[in-house]
Design an enzyme around this catalytic site. Sequence first.
Site, PDB file in Angstrom:
ATOM      1  N   PHE A  29       9.761   4.220   8.191  1.00 24.53           N
ATOM      2  CA  PHE A  29       9.799   3.055   9.237  1.00 24.53           C
ATOM      3  C   PHE A  29       9.778   1.834   8.720  1.00 24.53           C
ATOM      4  O   PHE A  29       9.928   0.686   9.364  1.00 24.53           O
ATOM      5  CB  PHE A  29       9.012   3.291  10.242  1.00 24.53           C
ATOM      6  CG  PHE A  29       9.634   4.609  11.104  1.00 24.53           C
ATOM      7  CD1 PHE A  29      10.710   4.738  11.843  1.00 24.53           C
ATOM      8  CD2 PHE A  29       8.955   5.560  10.609  1.00 24.53           C
ATOM      9  CE1 PHE A  29      11.064   5.709  12.407  1.00 24.53           C
ATOM     10  CE2 PHE A  29       9.297   7.031  11.134  1.00 24.53           C
ATOM     11  CZ  PHE A  29      10.345   6.976  12.073  1.00 24.53           C
ATOM     12  N   GLY A  30       9.143   1.626   7.349  1.00 18.75           N
ATOM     13  CA  GLY A  30       8.922   0.207   6.842  1.00 18.75           C
ATOM     14  C   GLY A  30       7.709   0.333   5.731  1.00 18.75           C
ATOM     15  O   GLY A  30       7.593   1.376   5.081  1.00 18.75           O
ATOM     16  N   ILE A  31       7.351  -0.829   5.378  1.00 15.70           N
ATOM     17  CA  ILE A  31       6.361  -0.905   4.277  1.00 15.70           C
ATOM     18  C   ILE A  31       5.064  -1.558   4.960  1.00 15.70           C
ATOM     19  O   ILE A  31       4.916  -2.173   5.743  1.00 15.70           O
ATOM     20  CB  ILE A  31       7.086  -1.906   3.228  1.00 15.70           C
ATOM     21  CG1 ILE A  31       8.188  -1.611   2.799  1.00 15.70           C
ATOM     22  CG2 ILE A  31       6.009  -2.030   2.032  1.00 15.70           C
ATOM     23  CD1 ILE A  31       9.086  -2.874   1.597  1.00 15.70           C
ATOM     24  N   VAL A  32       3.834  -0.870   4.203  1.00 15.26           N
ATOM     25  CA  VAL A  32       2.672  -1.146   4.640  1.00 15.26           C
ATOM     26  C   VAL A  32       2.052  -2.143   3.671  1.00 15.26           C
ATOM     27  O   VAL A  32       1.987  -1.629   2.076  1.00 15.26           O
ATOM     28  CB  VAL A  32       1.697   0.248   4.733  1.00 15.26           C
ATOM     29  CG1 VAL A  32       0.426  -0.109   5.158  1.00 15.26           C
ATOM     30  CG2 VAL A  32       2.623   0.909   5.704  1.00 15.26           C
ATOM     31  N   LEU A  57       0.976  -1.105   0.086  1.00 18.72           N
ATOM     32  CA  LEU A  57       0.092  -0.032  -0.253  1.00 18.72           C
ATOM     33  C   LEU A  57       0.770   1.241  -0.054  1.00 18.72           C
ATOM     34  O   LEU A  57       0.417   2.151  -0.499  1.00 18.72           O
ATOM     35  CB  LEU A  57      -0.888   0.033   1.024  1.00 18.72           C
ATOM     36  CG  LEU A  57      -1.919  -0.896   1.342  1.00 18.72           C
ATOM     37  CD1 LEU A  57      -2.844  -0.993   2.657  1.00 18.72           C
ATOM     38  CD2 LEU A  57      -3.002  -1.043   0.078  1.00 18.72           C
ATOM     39  N   ASP A  71       6.043  14.957  10.987  1.00 22.35           N
ATOM     40  CA  ASP A  71       6.127  14.649   9.474  1.00 22.35           C
ATOM     41  C   ASP A  71       4.733  14.720   8.857  1.00 22.35           C
ATOM     42  O   ASP A  71       4.222  13.781   8.137  1.00 22.35           O
ATOM     43  CB  ASP A  71       6.521  13.289   9.537  1.00 22.35           C
ATOM     44  CG  ASP A  71       7.183  12.840   8.371  1.00 22.35           C
ATOM     45  OD1 ASP A  71       7.386  13.753   7.424  1.00 22.35           O
ATOM     46  OD2 ASP A  71       7.352  11.641   7.655  1.00 22.35           O
ATOM     47  N   LYS A 120       1.789  -2.607   8.928  1.00 20.23           N
ATOM     48  CA  LYS A 120       2.961  -2.056   8.675  1.00 20.23           C
ATOM     49  C   LYS A 120       4.205  -2.924   9.204  1.00 20.23           C
ATOM     50  O   LYS A 120       4.062  -2.918  10.500  1.00 20.23           O
ATOM     51  CB  LYS A 120       3.310  -0.714   9.363  1.00 20.23           C
ATOM     52  CG  LYS A 120       4.517   0.014   9.202  1.00 20.23           C
ATOM     53  CD  LYS A 120       4.500   1.307   9.814  1.00 20.23           C
ATOM     54  CE  LYS A 120       3.966   2.345   9.229  1.00 20.23           C
ATOM     55  NZ  LYS A 120       4.006   3.904   9.753  1.00 20.23           N
ATOM     56  N   GLY A 160       7.237   4.140   3.883  1.00 23.16           N
ATOM     57  CA  GLY A 160       7.553   5.072   4.757  1.00 23.16           C
ATOM     58  C   GLY A 160       9.066   5.049   5.177  1.00 23.16           C
ATOM     59  O   GLY A 160       9.716   4.003   4.780  1.00 23.16           O
TER      60      GLY A 160
END
Length: 179
Positions: A29-32, A24, A143, A49, A27
């Site tokens: 901090f990681g992938i969603v 989706l 952010d 996430k 970011g």
Amino acid sequence: VERNLRCYTFKELLDATEGFKEELGRGSFGIVYKGVVQMGGSNIHVAVKKLDRLLQDGDKEFKTEVNVIGQTHHKNLVQLNGYCYDGPHRLLVYEFLSNGSLAGFLFGDLKLSWIQRTQIAVGIARGLVYLHDECSTQIIHCDIKPQNILLDEYFTPRISDFGLANLCWLSKLELHAQA
């Protein structure tokens, strides 16, 4: 960790996302990923996430993140439904918002009306007031950008990524203060 949140195993979320198949978004901090989980006998779409970037004290940060986000409840914030703290795996399970990010509407082909844009701006402001002034644990979102504003099926804006950004900002301040 917050009592109302469901604790998932990594295998459950691997199955729910069909092996982390449908991305989706990405970011800092990681992938969603999109997933489907069972809740109350129904199949519910979720956003999972998969965290890949935590600071040195990552376990403590993760638990704090889950506790803080799990206690926030506002119509203009993305709701955390659960988490995974399984071996080396750290994942957060959020409600799925069908209209994606505000960025898709501001920079894509589909445009929002000025009335919708105004309602979205007011909703974002309400969410920020809650985070900054009304929440039991003050959260400063560092952010805010169109990619971190998600829209539900009625185009109600929901602020996302408010916990991790805050905790990393505080950690950097603490590191700077110790230097």
